[in-house]
Design an enzyme around this catalytic site. Structure first.
Site, PDB file in Angstrom:
ATOM      1  N   THR A  73      -8.232  -5.870   4.317  1.00 44.10           N
ATOM      2  CA  THR A  73      -7.391  -4.793   4.843  1.00 44.10           C
ATOM      3  C   THR A  73      -7.423  -3.576   3.916  1.00 44.10           C
ATOM      4  OG1 THR A  73      -5.966  -6.485   5.788  1.00 44.10           O
ATOM      5  CG2 THR A  73      -5.043  -4.280   5.653  1.00 44.10           C
ATOM      6  N   GLU A 124      -1.255   1.699  -8.935  1.00 46.19           N
ATOM      7  CA  GLU A 124      -0.263   2.370  -8.079  1.00 46.19           C
ATOM      8  C   GLU A 124       0.001   1.587  -6.792  1.00 46.19           C
ATOM      9  OE1 GLU A 124       1.558   5.584  -8.636  1.00 46.19           O
ATOM     10  OE2 GLU A 124       2.552   4.226  -7.248  1.00 46.19           O
ATOM     11  N   VAL A 135       2.705  -1.883  -6.086  1.00 44.68           N
ATOM     12  CA  VAL A 135       4.149  -1.909  -5.752  1.00 44.68           C
ATOM     13  C   VAL A 135       4.439  -0.839  -4.704  1.00 44.68           C
ATOM     14  CG1 VAL A 135       6.511  -1.678  -6.626  1.00 44.68           C
ATOM     15  CG2 VAL A 135       4.725  -2.607  -8.120  1.00 44.68           C
ATOM     16  N   ILE A 139       3.845   4.157  -1.529  1.00 42.20           N
ATOM     17  CA  ILE A 139       4.872   4.954  -2.226  1.00 42.20           C
ATOM     18  C   ILE A 139       4.433   5.236  -3.662  1.00 42.20           C
ATOM     19  CG2 ILE A 139       7.296   5.056  -2.974  1.00 42.20           C
ATOM     20  CD1 ILE A 139       7.949   2.907  -0.932  1.00 42.20           C
ATOM     21  N   GLU A 149       0.689 -11.033   3.538  1.00 39.50           N
ATOM     22  CA  GLU A 149      -0.314 -11.610   2.641  1.00 39.50           C
ATOM     23  C   GLU A 149      -1.128 -12.653   3.406  1.00 39.50           C
ATOM     24  OE1 GLU A 149      -0.610 -10.549  -0.736  1.00 39.50           O
ATOM     25  OE2 GLU A 149       0.647  -9.090   0.266  1.00 39.50           O
ATOM     26  N   ASP A 154       6.300 -12.245  -3.452  1.00 42.46           N
ATOM     27  CA  ASP A 154       5.632 -10.932  -3.557  1.00 42.46           C
ATOM     28  C   ASP A 154       6.615  -9.895  -4.137  1.00 42.46           C
ATOM     29  OD1 ASP A 154       3.298  -9.127  -2.565  1.00 42.46           O
ATOM     30  OD2 ASP A 154       5.072  -8.190  -1.703  1.00 42.46           O
ATOM     31  N   LYS A 170       6.563  -7.766  -7.766  1.00 45.39           N
ATOM     32  CA  LYS A 170       6.673  -6.300  -7.804  1.00 45.39           C
ATOM     33  C   LYS A 170       7.842  -5.854  -8.694  1.00 45.39           C
ATOM     34  CE  LYS A 170       4.479  -5.678  -3.299  1.00 45.39           C
ATOM     35  NZ  LYS A 170       4.721  -5.693  -1.859  1.00 45.39           N
ATOM     36  N   GLY A 206       0.373  -2.053   4.617  1.00 45.92           N
ATOM     37  CA  GLY A 206      -0.508  -1.526   5.656  1.00 45.92           C
ATOM     38  C   GLY A 206      -1.771  -0.949   5.058  1.00 45.92           C
TER      39      GLY A 206
HETATM   40  N1  HSE Z   1       2.457  -8.263   1.936  1.00 38.33           N
HETATM   41  C1  HSE Z   1       2.881  -7.092   1.232  1.00 38.33           C
HETATM   42  C2  HSE Z   1       4.127  -6.547   1.900  1.00 38.33           C
HETATM   43  C3  HSE Z   1       1.764  -6.088   1.220  1.00 38.33           C
HETATM   44  O1  HSE Z   1       4.403  -6.947   3.030  1.00 38.33           O
HETATM   45  O2  HSE Z   1       4.831  -5.748   1.302  1.00 38.33           O
HETATM   46  C4  HSE Z   1       1.999  -4.902   0.326  1.00 38.33           C
HETATM   47  O3  HSE Z   1       2.087  -5.266  -1.026  1.00 38.33           O
END
Ligand code: HSE
Length: 401
Positions: A10, A123, A126, A130, A184, A195, A199, A296
């Site tokens: 992706t 960058e 996280v 953004i 993911e 996740d 972050k 995305g």
């Molecule tokens: N799977 C993560 C999310 C992708 O949904 O935020 C972006 O880090």
């Protein structure tokens, strides 16, 4: 400047697309044209405009002196860790979206980049698109960061938003998030909060200047949240958000990830769908909020490409990422305190009243078999001790103060 993309999924394919769509303005800002020379992937991509650039051997990339930047969008620790180290040792900058690797080995890879006069930039790791890493490095350098609280996972925010607004079922919305390329490969990382945990560990490490170990962060996901929780939330004039939060303490950091009831007055309450937001509180600045698409293909790829532009502008590295090796003490959740909404079976009302000083019982017409109540501000340790004595506990959600 020639670059290579490791992993054509992706985000990797998004990098090629962003470079193609915005080629002119990117060249102007970078000061030179940026061209993808290789794509490393196990698969072939017949029909893709870049199919001829696909290679299966990392050494082709590592041994090519023309390659100055490697975009690592493979995800996971290995082989991403080994490939990133090898690239950095040869003076090739690495720009990554791989939060797992950054949370695990960020400080080491940043130090390695510095040693070899190149960059390790992240960058995109996280908040998707953004800008948050660069502002922490470049713009908030006069601030002592007191607290960071954010919605840091696009998939779970998308799920919670649709559960609340359309009454959608968890599994259906998760499927849609997967189709949109938000989740993911193993969506457990999203829905169990892992996740978001990585972050907040990355952001906290940058605020602290040393590693905040993600393994020590208390983490709860959204799998226990159901429609009934949203009914209670509505009664309280709140919404439910998966928050990741950390704050500096006297001798270290406190951090946690969990679903919270958030009041409508809190700006995070109106962050919906795949959007993420990060509230950074500085001691002189006060609160500052960063908002945008948290997942995305193109938003995340745009963040990686912005790092590539940084590499073109400063080809010998800048050494300005403030995250050194060594770790920060992370406090246990036991001492944290706050209020919670607790759901209990009706037959346990008397016992619940004895244990907690309940001011108001919340009842839902649709569910006479249970009730809810909001606790006073209490320490986590005390809440747990009392809940262990109650047999009919159906759920608990913390309330964001
Ligand atoms: N799977 C993560 C999310 C992708 O949904 O935020 C972006 O880090």
């Amino acid at each position: 400047m020639y670059i290579a993309i490791l992993g054509y999924g992706t985000v990797g394919s998004g990098i090629a697309r962003v470079l193609e769509m915005n080629s002119e303005c990117i060249s102007q800002r970078a000061g030179e044209k940026i061209e993808v020379k290789y794509i490393l992937d196990l698969r072939e991509f017949p029909g893709d405009p870049l199919e001829k650039k696909v290679v299966h051997d990392i050494n082709i990339i590592l041994d090519d002196p023309q390659i100055q930047v490697v975009c690592e969008t493979m995800g996971g620790n290995e082989p991403a860790y080994t490939y990133s180290k090898e690239a950095l040792k040869r003076g090739k900058s690495v720009c990554t979206s791989n939060k797992e690797l950054v949370a695990n080995h960020g400080a080491e890879l940043i130090a390695l980049a510095k040693e070899h006069y190149c960059h390790y930039l992240f960058e995109a790791s996280v908040g998707g698109g953004i800008p948050i890493i660069r502002p922490l490095n470049d713009a908030l350098t006069a601030e002592k960061i007191v607290e960071i609280t954010g919605i840091l996972n696009g998939t779970t925010n998308y799920i919670l938003t649709h559960m609340q607004t359309d009454g959608a079922a968890f599994e259906d919305v998760l499927k849609s998030a997967q189709e949109k390329g938000y989740a993911e490969r193993n969506p457990e990382a999203d829905v169990e909060g892992y996740d978001a945990c990585r972050k907040i560990a990355i952001l906290s490490s940058m605020a602290a200047g040393k590693t905040v170990d993600f393994r020590q962060i208390y983490t709860e996901g959204i799998t226990k949240i159901g429609q009934i929780d949203f009914e209670y939330a509505r009664k309280l004039g709140k919404t439910i958000k998966l928050l990741a939060t950390s704050r500096e303490e006297k001798d270290g950091y406190f951090a946690m990830v969990a679903p919270f009831l958030v009041g409508e007055e809190n700006p995070l309450a109106s962050v919906n769908g795949v959007f993420n937001a990060i509230l950074v509180e500085g001691n002189t600045l006060g609160e500052c909020m960063f908002y945008g698409k948290g997942a995305g293909k193109l938003p995340t790829a745009s963040a990686v490409v912005s790092d590539v532009v940084e590499c073109a502008r400063y080809p010998r590295g800048s050494g300005k990422v403030f995250w050194k090796e060594g770790s920060v003490k992370v406090s246990s959740i036991d001492e944290a305190s706050g209020r919670s909404l607790i759901r209990v079976k009706s037959e346990d009302e008397k016992q619940a009243k004895e244990l907690f000083e309940i001011k108001e019982i919340l009842r839902l017409d649709t569910h006479p078999e249970e009730f809810g109540f909001v606790t006073e501000k209490m320490k986590e340790r005390d809440v747990k001790e009392k809940l262990d004595k109650l047999s009919g506990v159906l759920g608990r959600i913390r309330i964001k103060s």
